[in-house]
Design an enzyme around this catalytic site. Sequence first.
Site, PDB file in Angstrom:
ATOM      1  N   GLY A   1    -131.836 -17.661 -39.637  1.00  0.00           N
ATOM      2  CA  GLY A   1    -132.300 -18.946 -40.112  1.00  0.00           C
ATOM      3  C   GLY A   1    -131.777 -19.521 -41.399  1.00  0.00           C
ATOM      4  O   GLY A   1    -131.853 -20.726 -41.587  1.00  0.00           O
TER       5      GLY A   1
ATOM      6  N   TYR B   1    -126.060 -32.604 -31.603  1.00  0.00           N
ATOM      7  CA  TYR B   1    -127.142 -32.725 -32.603  1.00  0.00           C
ATOM      8  C   TYR B   1    -126.875 -33.823 -33.629  1.00  0.00           C
ATOM      9  O   TYR B   1    -127.526 -33.857 -34.662  1.00  0.00           O
ATOM     10  CB  TYR B   1    -127.301 -31.427 -33.401  1.00  0.00           C
ATOM     11  CG  TYR B   1    -127.263 -30.146 -32.620  1.00  0.00           C
ATOM     12  CD1 TYR B   1    -128.302 -29.803 -31.764  1.00  0.00           C
ATOM     13  CD2 TYR B   1    -126.204 -29.267 -32.767  1.00  0.00           C
ATOM     14  CE1 TYR B   1    -128.272 -28.612 -31.077  1.00  0.00           C
ATOM     15  CE2 TYR B   1    -126.170 -28.070 -32.075  1.00  0.00           C
ATOM     16  CZ  TYR B   1    -127.206 -27.747 -31.222  1.00  0.00           C
ATOM     17  OH  TYR B   1    -127.180 -26.568 -30.542  1.00  0.00           O
TER      18      TYR B   1
ATOM     19  N   CYS C   1    -113.148 -38.332 -22.281  1.00  0.00           N
ATOM     20  CA  CYS C   1    -113.591 -39.631 -21.777  1.00  0.00           C
ATOM     21  C   CYS C   1    -115.099 -39.800 -21.892  1.00  0.00           C
ATOM     22  O   CYS C   1    -115.803 -39.854 -20.870  1.00  0.00           O
ATOM     23  CB  CYS C   1    -113.131 -39.797 -20.338  1.00  0.00           C
ATOM     24  SG  CYS C   1    -111.367 -39.561 -20.213  1.00  0.00           S
TER      25      CYS C   1
HETATM   26  N1  LLP Z   1    -132.406 -14.929 -33.832  1.00  0.00           N
HETATM   27  C1  LLP Z   1    -132.797 -15.706 -32.792  1.00  0.00           C
HETATM   28  C2  LLP Z   1    -133.822 -15.194 -31.882  1.00  0.00           C
HETATM   29  C3  LLP Z   1    -132.212 -16.960 -32.603  1.00  0.00           C
HETATM   30  O1  LLP Z   1    -132.606 -17.711 -31.583  1.00  0.00           O
HETATM   31  C4  LLP Z   1    -131.212 -17.412 -33.498  1.00  0.00           C
HETATM   32  C5  LLP Z   1    -130.567 -18.712 -33.309  1.00  0.00           C
HETATM   33  C6  LLP Z   1    -130.829 -16.566 -34.556  1.00  0.00           C
HETATM   34  C7  LLP Z   1    -131.456 -15.335 -34.687  1.00  0.00           C
HETATM   35  C8  LLP Z   1    -129.770 -16.943 -35.541  1.00  0.00           C
HETATM   36  O2  LLP Z   1    -130.166 -18.028 -36.336  1.00  0.00           O
HETATM   37  P1  LLP Z   1    -129.233 -18.539 -37.527  1.00  0.00           P
HETATM   38  O3  LLP Z   1    -129.195 -17.446 -38.583  1.00  0.00           O
HETATM   39  O4  LLP Z   1    -127.881 -18.788 -36.975  1.00  0.00           O
HETATM   40  O5  LLP Z   1    -129.893 -19.766 -38.011  1.00  0.00           O
HETATM   41  N2  LLP Z   1    -126.472 -24.226 -31.784  1.00  0.00           N
HETATM   42  C9  LLP Z   1    -127.296 -24.609 -32.909  1.00  0.00           C
HETATM   43  C10 LLP Z   1    -128.063 -23.433 -33.475  1.00  0.00           C
HETATM   44  C11 LLP Z   1    -128.921 -22.729 -32.467  1.00  0.00           C
HETATM   45  C12 LLP Z   1    -129.634 -21.542 -33.025  1.00  0.00           C
HETATM   46  C13 LLP Z   1    -130.271 -20.745 -31.952  1.00  0.00           C
HETATM   47  N3  LLP Z   1    -130.903 -19.543 -32.383  1.00  0.00           N
HETATM   48  C14 LLP Z   1    -126.416 -25.271 -33.957  1.00  0.00           C
HETATM   49  O6  LLP Z   1    -125.214 -25.384 -33.735  1.00  0.00           O
HETATM   50  O7  LLP Z   1    -126.914 -25.737 -34.980  1.00  0.00           O
END
Ligand code: LLP
Length: 422
Positions: A239, A324, A350
């Site tokens: 996160g 997004y 396209c």
């Molecule tokens: N753990 C779980 C259960 C998750 O669902 C996620 C991300 C993470 C860890 C890692 O989170 P991070 O540290 O990367 O914030 N495609 C989107 C982001 C989707 C995140 C999904 N889950 C984007 O490009 O912003």
Amino acid sequence: MSHFSYRDGVLCAENMPLTAIASQFGTPAYVYSRKALVENFSAYADMCKGRDALVCYAMKANSNLAILNLLAKHGAGFDLVSGGELLRVIAAGGDPKKCLFSGVGKSRDEMALALSHDILCFNVESIPELHRLNQVAGELGKTAPVSLRVNPNVDAKTHPYIATGLKANKFGVAFDDALATYRTASQLPHINVIGIDCHIGSQLLDDAPLLEALDKLIELIDTLAQQGIVLHHLDLGGGIGITYDDEKPVAVRDYLERVFARIDQWRSTRHDGAPIKIIFEPGRSVVGNAGVLLTKVEYIKPGAEKNFCIVDAAMNDLMRPAMYQAWMGVQEVRKRNDAAVTYDVVGPICESGDWLARDRQLAVVQDDLLAIASAGAYGMTMASNYNTRGRAVEVMVDGDRAHLIRKREEPGDLFALESIPA
Ligand code: LLP
């Protein structure tokens, strides 16, 4: 410190000019800095040294084998969300025993695969999933280690598509149902309840919501202990966000320091004395700023309302803007002295939604190179083959050397699995 910087007017990855990388490997290309990857991972790992703690890199952010191998060598475990990701960890030399399996929709086959490799833990998200896992484990003569993903109902204050800890989300077990779900789990013969986890969202700039979630999990662990259900690990999910534009995310080290301070304070008052391992699942903050998407200007197209800078990378390479409305930085690889013009940077696909950046001041001409910054996370892993476009080449820079870590997909690769009925 950024490992992408200008030297003599040319943007470099570590000591390699991106112009040289484009000449050698072509464009579009994802270019990663090895040093940045190690530094970002170490921000977590160093804080965990000497503690019962594990960093499970969320490989959905970027799952190239070379990156997984590098992180595994630095002690990483992995947070995975499919059987395919587990096979990637193994192919990269990672340790399945340091893997967590997250996600709301695990299939029987995926469960069986993960059980056969003795992964660290299944992060379970519902009662039906518990029953299925219990059955699959029973059939294999195994016991499945389980953590329940609890939804602490905390507002992560991020983009609605990437906030996951609220009641309205599909993820996790509702906080109010957690006790009953733990009781159910602890009665299943092939389930071994070992932990608790949460993940409230992604691209969080402030750690206050994460610490609020931590407090709620601690409270639940104490309540469970009173009922004889003793947990051995607490997983706070991923996160922490990164800087795309002018965001100022909390420093990873400060966040972990606050987590451990809270844990130490709690441990000193915890009556059952059971040790507890702390787990983190960072994705974006490990790889995001460690990569750029290098692209070439195909055409400059002036328009009545807008000027378009048409590049050879597109939404299929980098989906975040289209999906997004994400803001990604755009940098000229070679600085020009000409006056800048306002452009929308768009790809050849396209669709009007095929844009990478809007209203940017750039001094560019045809054939110039641009770098889309902070593209290391959720870039290549979300890429598609829309418009029969092969996915980009991937390169890892280490000092003044550039290693090819994934070949460019050729059109033939894209239809090799298809067949025409006789
Ligand atoms: N753990 C779980 C259960 C998750 O669902 C996620 C991300 C993470 C860890 C890692 O989170 P991070 O540290 O990367 O914030 N495609 C989107 C982001 C989707 C995140 C999904 N889950 C984007 O490009 O912003």
